[in-house]
Design a protein around this motif. Structure first.
Motif, PDB file in Angstrom:
ATOM      1  N   ALA A 431     -19.681  26.333  -3.810  1.00 15.41           N
ATOM      2  CA  ALA A 431     -19.427  27.264  -2.536  1.00 15.41           C
ATOM      3  C   ALA A 431     -20.042  28.429  -2.464  1.00 15.41           C
ATOM      4  O   ALA A 431     -20.966  28.986  -1.474  1.00 15.41           O
ATOM      5  CB  ALA A 431     -18.015  27.689  -2.543  1.00 15.41           C
ATOM      6  N   GLU A 432     -20.117  29.385  -3.795  1.00 16.72           N
ATOM      7  CA  GLU A 432     -20.885  30.615  -3.653  1.00 16.72           C
ATOM      8  C   GLU A 432     -22.276  30.384  -3.770  1.00 16.72           C
ATOM      9  O   GLU A 432     -23.083  31.059  -2.849  1.00 16.72           O
ATOM     10  CB  GLU A 432     -20.459  31.322  -5.107  1.00 16.72           C
ATOM     11  CG  GLU A 432     -19.317  31.932  -5.279  1.00 16.72           C
ATOM     12  CD  GLU A 432     -18.812  32.752  -3.963  1.00 16.72           C
ATOM     13  OE1 GLU A 432     -19.668  33.478  -3.849  1.00 16.72           O
ATOM     14  OE2 GLU A 432     -17.601  32.537  -3.686  1.00 16.72           O
ATOM     15  N   MET A 433     -22.927  29.396  -4.362  1.00 14.77           N
ATOM     16  CA  MET A 433     -24.511  29.137  -4.001  1.00 14.77           C
ATOM     17  C   MET A 433     -25.092  28.762  -2.832  1.00 14.77           C
ATOM     18  O   MET A 433     -25.864  28.962  -2.250  1.00 14.77           O
ATOM     19  CB  MET A 433     -24.793  28.348  -5.358  1.00 14.77           C
ATOM     20  CG  MET A 433     -26.334  27.854  -5.353  1.00 14.77           C
ATOM     21  SD  MET A 433     -27.553  29.374  -5.441  1.00 14.77           S
ATOM     22  CE  MET A 433     -27.044  29.381  -7.294  1.00 14.77           C
ATOM     23  N   LEU A 463     -32.071  29.662  -9.458  1.00 17.22           N
ATOM     24  CA  LEU A 463     -32.484  28.816  -8.504  1.00 17.22           C
ATOM     25  C   LEU A 463     -34.023  28.244  -9.100  1.00 17.22           C
ATOM     26  O   LEU A 463     -34.434  27.387  -8.823  1.00 17.22           O
ATOM     27  CB  LEU A 463     -32.703  29.231  -7.174  1.00 17.22           C
ATOM     28  CG  LEU A 463     -31.332  29.043  -6.281  1.00 17.22           C
ATOM     29  CD1 LEU A 463     -31.630  29.701  -5.022  1.00 17.22           C
ATOM     30  CD2 LEU A 463     -31.055  27.753  -6.230  1.00 17.22           C
ATOM     31  N   ARG A 464     -34.599  29.296  -9.984  1.00 16.20           N
ATOM     32  CA  ARG A 464     -36.061  29.069 -10.615  1.00 16.20           C
ATOM     33  C   ARG A 464     -35.769  28.334 -11.381  1.00 16.20           C
ATOM     34  O   ARG A 464     -36.892  28.138 -12.267  1.00 16.20           O
ATOM     35  CB  ARG A 464     -36.515  30.657 -10.567  1.00 16.20           C
ATOM     36  CG  ARG A 464     -37.235  31.287  -9.586  1.00 16.20           C
ATOM     37  CD  ARG A 464     -37.618  32.573  -9.703  1.00 16.20           C
ATOM     38  NE  ARG A 464     -38.071  33.134  -8.526  1.00 16.20           N
ATOM     39  CZ  ARG A 464     -38.221  34.380  -8.373  1.00 16.20           C
ATOM     40  NH1 ARG A 464     -38.257  35.205  -9.120  1.00 16.20           N
ATOM     41  NH2 ARG A 464     -39.241  34.753  -7.044  1.00 16.20           N
ATOM     42  N   GLU A 465     -34.884  28.133 -12.143  1.00 13.65           N
ATOM     43  CA  GLU A 465     -34.556  27.038 -13.315  1.00 13.65           C
ATOM     44  C   GLU A 465     -34.827  25.815 -12.677  1.00 13.65           C
ATOM     45  O   GLU A 465     -34.840  25.363 -11.613  1.00 13.65           O
ATOM     46  CB  GLU A 465     -33.474  27.169 -13.764  1.00 13.65           C
ATOM     47  CG  GLU A 465     -32.796  28.236 -14.399  1.00 13.65           C
ATOM     48  CD  GLU A 465     -31.282  28.525 -14.805  1.00 13.65           C
ATOM     49  OE1 GLU A 465     -30.575  27.253 -14.513  1.00 13.65           O
ATOM     50  OE2 GLU A 465     -30.729  29.418 -15.108  1.00 13.65           O
ATOM     51  N   GLY A 466     -35.380  24.863 -13.551  1.00 17.64           N
ATOM     52  CA  GLY A 466     -36.376  23.615 -13.222  1.00 17.64           C
ATOM     53  C   GLY A 466     -35.125  22.644 -12.608  1.00 17.64           C
ATOM     54  O   GLY A 466     -35.608  21.764 -11.644  1.00 17.64           O
ATOM     55  N   ALA A 467     -33.953  22.440 -13.149  1.00 12.97           N
ATOM     56  CA  ALA A 467     -32.920  21.653 -12.300  1.00 12.97           C
ATOM     57  C   ALA A 467     -32.612  22.196 -11.071  1.00 12.97           C
ATOM     58  O   ALA A 467     -32.766  21.115 -10.256  1.00 12.97           O
ATOM     59  CB  ALA A 467     -31.772  21.756 -13.256  1.00 12.97           C
ATOM     60  N   HIS A 468     -32.218  23.486 -10.880  1.00  9.13           N
ATOM     61  CA  HIS A 468     -32.167  23.719  -9.380  1.00  9.13           C
ATOM     62  C   HIS A 468     -33.320  23.805  -8.492  1.00  9.13           C
ATOM     63  O   HIS A 468     -33.268  23.119  -7.416  1.00  9.13           O
ATOM     64  CB  HIS A 468     -31.643  25.213  -9.325  1.00  9.13           C
ATOM     65  CG  HIS A 468     -30.115  25.318 -10.354  1.00  9.13           C
ATOM     66  ND1 HIS A 468     -29.040  24.764 -10.050  1.00  9.13           N
ATOM     67  CD2 HIS A 468     -29.916  26.103 -11.368  1.00  9.13           C
ATOM     68  CE1 HIS A 468     -28.172  25.001 -10.819  1.00  9.13           C
ATOM     69  NE2 HIS A 468     -28.662  25.894 -11.678  1.00  9.13           N
ATOM     70  N   ARG A 469     -34.450  23.885  -8.950  1.00 13.08           N
ATOM     71  CA  ARG A 469     -35.559  23.859  -8.131  1.00 13.08           C
ATOM     72  C   ARG A 469     -36.029  22.428  -7.694  1.00 13.08           C
ATOM     73  O   ARG A 469     -36.090  22.034  -6.655  1.00 13.08           O
ATOM     74  CB  ARG A 469     -36.548  24.595  -8.956  1.00 13.08           C
ATOM     75  CG  ARG A 469     -38.079  24.535  -7.944  1.00 13.08           C
ATOM     76  CD  ARG A 469     -39.098  24.776  -8.922  1.00 13.08           C
ATOM     77  NE  ARG A 469     -39.389  26.275  -9.555  1.00 13.08           N
ATOM     78  CZ  ARG A 469     -39.692  27.238  -8.861  1.00 13.08           C
ATOM     79  NH1 ARG A 469     -40.338  27.085  -7.644  1.00 13.08           N
ATOM     80  NH2 ARG A 469     -39.879  28.267  -9.480  1.00 13.08           N
ATOM     81  N   GLY A 470     -35.479  21.373  -8.876  1.00 15.38           N
ATOM     82  CA  GLY A 470     -35.706  19.942  -8.507  1.00 15.38           C
ATOM     83  C   GLY A 470     -35.235  19.526  -7.809  1.00 15.38           C
ATOM     84  O   GLY A 470     -35.289  18.777  -6.649  1.00 15.38           O
ATOM     85  N   LYS A 471     -33.497  20.005  -7.674  1.00 18.75           N
ATOM     86  CA  LYS A 471     -32.598  19.481  -6.747  1.00 18.75           C
ATOM     87  C   LYS A 471     -32.939  20.094  -5.249  1.00 18.75           C
ATOM     88  O   LYS A 471     -32.858  19.377  -4.210  1.00 18.75           O
ATOM     89  CB  LYS A 471     -31.338  20.069  -6.942  1.00 18.75           C
ATOM     90  CG  LYS A 471     -30.403  19.589  -5.933  1.00 18.75           C
ATOM     91  CD  LYS A 471     -28.680  20.055  -6.641  1.00 18.75           C
ATOM     92  CE  LYS A 471     -27.686  19.642  -5.636  1.00 18.75           C
ATOM     93  NZ  LYS A 471     -26.467  20.169  -6.168  1.00 18.75           N
ATOM     94  N   VAL A 487     -41.454  26.705  -2.944  1.00 17.43           N
ATOM     95  CA  VAL A 487     -42.106  28.073  -3.344  1.00 17.43           C
ATOM     96  C   VAL A 487     -40.912  29.211  -3.136  1.00 17.43           C
ATOM     97  O   VAL A 487     -40.417  29.400  -2.025  1.00 17.43           O
ATOM     98  CB  VAL A 487     -43.306  28.432  -2.694  1.00 17.43           C
ATOM     99  CG1 VAL A 487     -43.762  29.904  -3.352  1.00 17.43           C
ATOM    100  CG2 VAL A 487     -44.412  27.499  -2.872  1.00 17.43           C
ATOM    101  N   LEU A 488     -40.247  29.419  -4.290  1.00 18.86           N
ATOM    102  CA  LEU A 488     -39.025  30.434  -4.159  1.00 18.86           C
ATOM    103  C   LEU A 488     -39.787  31.953  -3.981  1.00 18.86           C
ATOM    104  O   LEU A 488     -40.422  32.129  -5.094  1.00 18.86           O
ATOM    105  CB  LEU A 488     -38.061  30.252  -5.412  1.00 18.86           C
ATOM    106  CG  LEU A 488     -37.346  28.764  -5.301  1.00 18.86           C
ATOM    107  CD1 LEU A 488     -36.524  28.803  -6.660  1.00 18.86           C
ATOM    108  CD2 LEU A 488     -36.627  28.920  -4.058  1.00 18.86           C
TER     109      LEU A 488
END
Length: 534
Positions: A431-433, A463-471, A487-488
């Protein structure tokens, strides 16, 4: 002589008599026979499936002087009779936690448990029903004695809500052997009802037993209680019509008529159908539950999930024919609409359930209009790439995409923000994200990449972590119909005195949007001082 309820008269006296819970009864019987009985048990499951019954049978087996080598109690000695009937017994105590839930009650129970059983071979058994009603303090008072119980003292906790125990007293779970009781199938309940009626010397129609078993909703005790009601009306042979009258059930043929009305989009006939139900004395809440079962059965048939075994044999073909009149997606939408009334409980709380049922059925008949509107919205939004349709005669030719170095058609600037919102709806972020992501400014770069600008801080760092960016990339690629790189970027810091994006500001903005769509909410928000939580 006073009448004894069937649910009490035919309560099992032995482990082998307990229906459909063999995974529990067989384990307990072997534990008794092998002298491997635990000091604390937690029985979990819906009401009326045998939790308290098996607790009593266990107590009977442990204290029965004529117990068999296989661990079965005789069920007829004085000790067994007293325990089976729930009467006062020196070594077996039943406690209702709903009315004895405080810390003082738990301390008294703990002190009583310290006394030895009445003789050297007996066990002292405490059966605590509705155990989820105990307070956190009461569980804490019992924790030590559950961890180091006196010799030959056994606790059996029965509950319909094990999650509440896990939330209020998680350490207790590790000190108990947990058994989960199953909801009983219609066929198993019917078999038991037939056995009881045979013992009572009463004949019954199979369709009547099926109706009673369906109404019991997985509980054997409820099934026997309902059978008692029907017997009180008939006094002799039981037929389906008598069962329907007593239980207030709606004929399956009524649902067939309703399905024809929905399939034919005969909107005006909905009101007459509901009015006839009321004129015949049917409860609309009961009608609603039957409707949910019918929709689920039709969807199961449409998807090849098997027949509706609980249905009369002569009605299976008509229902199969009605299922073919609907697409599986339409049936899924109808079931979702019907489920909304169950989720928020509005049907039971409403003073006018007729209106809610009529509006639900009308939504069913207008389902084709709803689907057309969704297609129209997609067309206005530009549609997804690759989902274009042929141009109609006389229509101007579609503009060709500009040539690029990759030769790949580019997605319009309008599509990217829409795809971002669709991705958020489908991806299930916390929810927060999710709130944080909805503050983003999204645009497409010249090379086809997606630029996402967000406020700098811990959220952007995560979000810049690999898992979150990949999602993010995977979700956007799915919605855009092409591979998309993300591109964040950190949004520019607000000018001095400018409003900073915070959770509160996002909530305020969302509330303004809701008030713009629903002006009637503004008065409620003002008078009741409401705020948006999610």
């Amino acid at each position: 002589m006073a009448h004894q309820a069937l649910a009490r008269k035919y309560r099992p006296r032995r482990f082998s008599d307990v229906a459909t819970q063999q995974h529990v009864s067989e384990t307990l019987r072997r534990a008794v026979a092998g002298a491997r009985v635990g000091h604390a048990y937690l029985f979990c499951g819906p009401r009326g499936v045998g939790k308290t019954t098996l607790a009593r049978v266990l107590a009977m087996a442990l204290n029965c002087p004529s117990r068999t080598e296989e661990g079965e109690p005789c069920g007829r000695c004085e000790s067994c009779e007293r325990i089976w009937a729930g009467q006062t017994a020196l070594d077996v105590v039943e406690i209702d936690a709903a009315s004895n839930r405080g810390v003082d009650d738990a301390r008294e129970l703990r002190e009583r448990a310290m006394y030895a059983p009445s003789d050297e071979v007996s066990y002292k058994i405490y059966i605590v029903d509705e155990a989820h009603m105990l307070t956190r303090e009461a569980w804490n008072a019992l924790l030590k004695i559950l961890e180091e119980p006196p010799p030959r003292v056994i606790f059996v906790f029965a509950t319909t809500e094990p999650l509440r125990i896990q939330q209020s007293a998680a350490p207790v779970l590790s000190r108990c052997q947990r058994f989960d009781f199953h909801r009983m199938a219609v066929a198993d309940i019917m078999c038991r009802l037939e056995s009881v009626l045979e013992s009572e010397g009463v004949a019954a129609d199979e369709d009547a037993l099926r109706l009673i078993a369906r109404k019991a909703d997985g509980g054997m005790r409820d099934g026997l209680s309902l059978l008692d009601q029907v017997l009180a009306l008939t006094g002799g042979e039981i037929d389906a019509e008598a069962a329907r009258r007593v239980l207030g059930l709606v004929d399956d043929e009524r649902y067939l008529e309703l399905l024809d009305v929905v399939a034919g989009a005969r909107h005006g006939e909905v009101f007459g159908h509901v009015e006839r139900l009321l004129d015949d004395g049917h409860d609309l809440v009961e009608f609603y539950h039957g409707l949910v079962d019918v929709l689920r059965a039709l969807l199961r048939l449409r998807l090849g999930g098997g027949e509706w075994q609980e249905l009369r044999e002569d009605l299976r073909e008509p229902f199969r024919h009605r299922a073919e009149a609907f697409d599986a997606a339409d049936l899924a939408r109808m079931l979702a609409m019907a489920s909304e009334l169950e989720v928020d409980g509005s049907l039971r709380r409403s003073g006018n359930p007729r209106l809610l049922v009529e509006m639900l059925l009308l939504r069913f008949t207008y389902l084709d209009r709803t689907v057309d509107l969704e297609e129209l919205l997609r067309a206005v939004g530009g549609g997804r790439p690759g989902a274009g349709s042929e141009a109609s005669p006389g229509a101007p030719p579609a503009a060709r995409p500009p040539a690029g170095g990759s030769g790949r058609p580019s997605t319009s600037q309008v599509d990217v923000p829409e795809a971002w919102l669709r991705m958020l709806e489908a991806s299930g972020w916390p929810a927060e994200m999710d709130r944080f992501l909805r503050t983003a400014t999204v645009s497409q770069g010249a090379g086809g990449e997606v630029h996402v600008r967000l406020p700098a801080g811990p959220g952007l760092d995560r979000l810049r972590e690999g898992a979150h960016r990949g999602k993010l990339a995977a979700g956007l690629s799915k919605e855009l119909g092409r591979d998309a790189s993300v591109v964040l970027e950190a949004a520019e810091a607000p000018a001095e005195g400018a409003a900073r994006v915070t959770l509160e500001s996002v909530r305020e903005g969302r509330l303004r949007e809701l008030l713009a769509k629903e002006p009637a909410l503004e008065r409620a928000v003002t008078e009741l001082d409401l705020e948006l939580l999610d």
